[in-house]
Design a protein around this motif. Sequence first.
Motif, PDB file in Angstrom:
ATOM      1  N   GLU A  61      69.603 117.246 -31.056  1.00  0.00           N
ATOM      2  CA  GLU A  61      70.948 117.725 -31.331  1.00  0.00           C
ATOM      3  C   GLU A  61      71.084 118.400 -32.247  1.00  0.00           C
ATOM      4  O   GLU A  61      72.139 119.593 -32.045  1.00  0.00           O
ATOM      5  N   TRP A  62      70.776 118.213 -33.736  1.00  0.00           N
ATOM      6  CA  TRP A  62      71.285 119.108 -34.713  1.00  0.00           C
ATOM      7  C   TRP A  62      70.176 120.186 -35.168  1.00  0.00           C
ATOM      8  O   TRP A  62      71.109 121.699 -34.534  1.00  0.00           O
ATOM      9  N   MET A  63      69.328 120.584 -34.397  1.00  0.00           N
ATOM     10  CA  MET A  63      68.230 121.981 -34.463  1.00  0.00           C
ATOM     11  C   MET A  63      68.718 122.514 -32.631  1.00  0.00           C
ATOM     12  O   MET A  63      69.112 123.568 -33.347  1.00  0.00           O
ATOM     13  N   GLN A  64      69.392 122.149 -31.610  1.00  0.00           N
ATOM     14  CA  GLN A  64      70.079 122.418 -30.704  1.00  0.00           C
ATOM     15  C   GLN A  64      71.200 123.232 -30.687  1.00  0.00           C
ATOM     16  O   GLN A  64      71.444 124.574 -30.507  1.00  0.00           O
ATOM     17  N   SER A  65      72.663 122.901 -32.312  1.00  0.00           N
ATOM     18  CA  SER A  65      73.427 123.321 -32.429  1.00  0.00           C
ATOM     19  C   SER A  65      72.379 124.362 -32.927  1.00  0.00           C
ATOM     20  O   SER A  65      74.085 125.072 -33.081  1.00  0.00           O
TER      21      SER A  65
END
Length: 411
Positions: free
Chosen positions: A197-201
Motif C-alpha cells: 500500500e505504501w509503494m502504491q501511494s
Amino acid sequence: METINVTKNNNINKLFSFEEVKEITKRALSNDTNLIKYAIRPYSNGRLGYLSSHYRLDIIAMRKKETITLSFFIKAVPYDLPDSADYIIKKGVFKQETTFYSVIMPLLLEGYCGEPWAAMCYKVKSDSIVFEELSGKGYSIRDKLFDKSLICAGLSALARMHAASLLAETRLGTSLNRLYPDAFVERGYAHEGMTWEWMQSGIDVAAVIAERLGYDPDLIRSVCEEIHHSIKPSCTKTNVVSHGDLWANNLLFNNDVPPKCLLVDFQLLRYSPLAHDVAQLLYLCTDRNFRETWESTMLRHYYDTLQETLNMHEIRVQIPSWSELIEGMEEQRLGAVIATVFFFPTVLMNDNLAAQLMNNPASYVKFYFRDKKEFVLSNMKKDPVYNKRISEAVIELAELASRLDQLPKPS
C-alpha cells in the motif's frame, strides 16, 4: 526474544528497568561503576526518522568516588503512535535491526581494525536499542543535500562496512546471508500488506507529478516495478551486508576536516552488490548536477577506501575489481532513481511538518498508505527545494524509463 505488543504501556520510563540501565552503564564504563539514578526523555521535538521513536537516557553513576554523568541514545518501537507501531511491527523492520546488532554486527566487528563506521550499541531488546549518544561527541545530522566532503565521508563509512562484511565472510568461509537468511529478509519493498500500500501511494504521486511535467504517467507506473531487480543479491558480482536506507538522516558527521561519518538505522538491511549502497547514497543525498560532475571521482574514493581498509588486515580477501564497481553502478542506477521517487516525498519534508503528520493518526494513515498526492503537491508549491528535488527525480526516472530496454539489468 520477548514478543512485542503494540498496546503496551508507552510510558517511556518503563522502557528499561533500573537493572537494565545498570547493565548498560557498566558496559559503557566499567564493572566497578555504580548507577545512582537515570532519566529517559524524548530526544527532540521533530522526527529523526519514520520507523521508530527516539529518546535520550541520562545517567548519574559513581566510580571510585568520582561522579560521572553520561547520556545514551534510545531507539524504540513508537508505541506513542499506535498506527505507526502496528505498521513497523508487521513490516518487521525493528526485528531486522535488532537482529543486525545482536547477530550480524558482532561478526562484522570481530577482527576488524579499521576506522569505525557505525555507532556503538550497548543493549538490544525486542522493542528498543541503546546506542552511544553521538551528539555529545560532535556528530550531527546535516542538510539533506550533501556536499563533496560529506559524500566522501559517507562513502568512506560504506566502504569500511562493506570491507568488514568481506573480511567476516572470508574468515567464516561462507556468505552471511547463507548463515543467517532471516537477517536479510527484504523489508523495504514487498508485493503484500501495508508495504505494498505504501509503494502504491508513492507510485501514484510520482505518476501525477510526471504527467504535470509532460511525461507519460503509465510509463512511471510500470518502471517502478523494476525496483525489485536492484535489491536482490547479485549472481555475477560481489555481495555484501548493505545498509539499504541511505537518506540524509541516517548518516551522522562530526566537525573534523575532513569530517568523519557514522551510519545509523539498519532497519532495511539487505544483502546486495557493492554498488547498491553506493548508488543509493549518491541519489538520495545529492542532486543531478553533483552526480554529473563528481560521480566518477566519488566512485574512485569509495573504491580506494575499500582497498585500503581490506589491505590493512592480515586476512587476505579477494578484492572486487574496479570494473565490477563501475558495471554495478550502471546496473543499480535505475533502482536508485526509483528509490528517490519513493523516499523524497517523505524524507524531504521539514522536521516540524513531518512531526505534525506523524502525530496525527488520520493524516499518518492517509499519507503513508492511502493518498499522499494532495499533501505532496501542496508542499511542492510552498517549498521550492522540496519541489526541485522531487521534480528532478521524476524527470530522471521518466528519461530512464523511456529507454528501459537499453539499460543494463542487475545480474
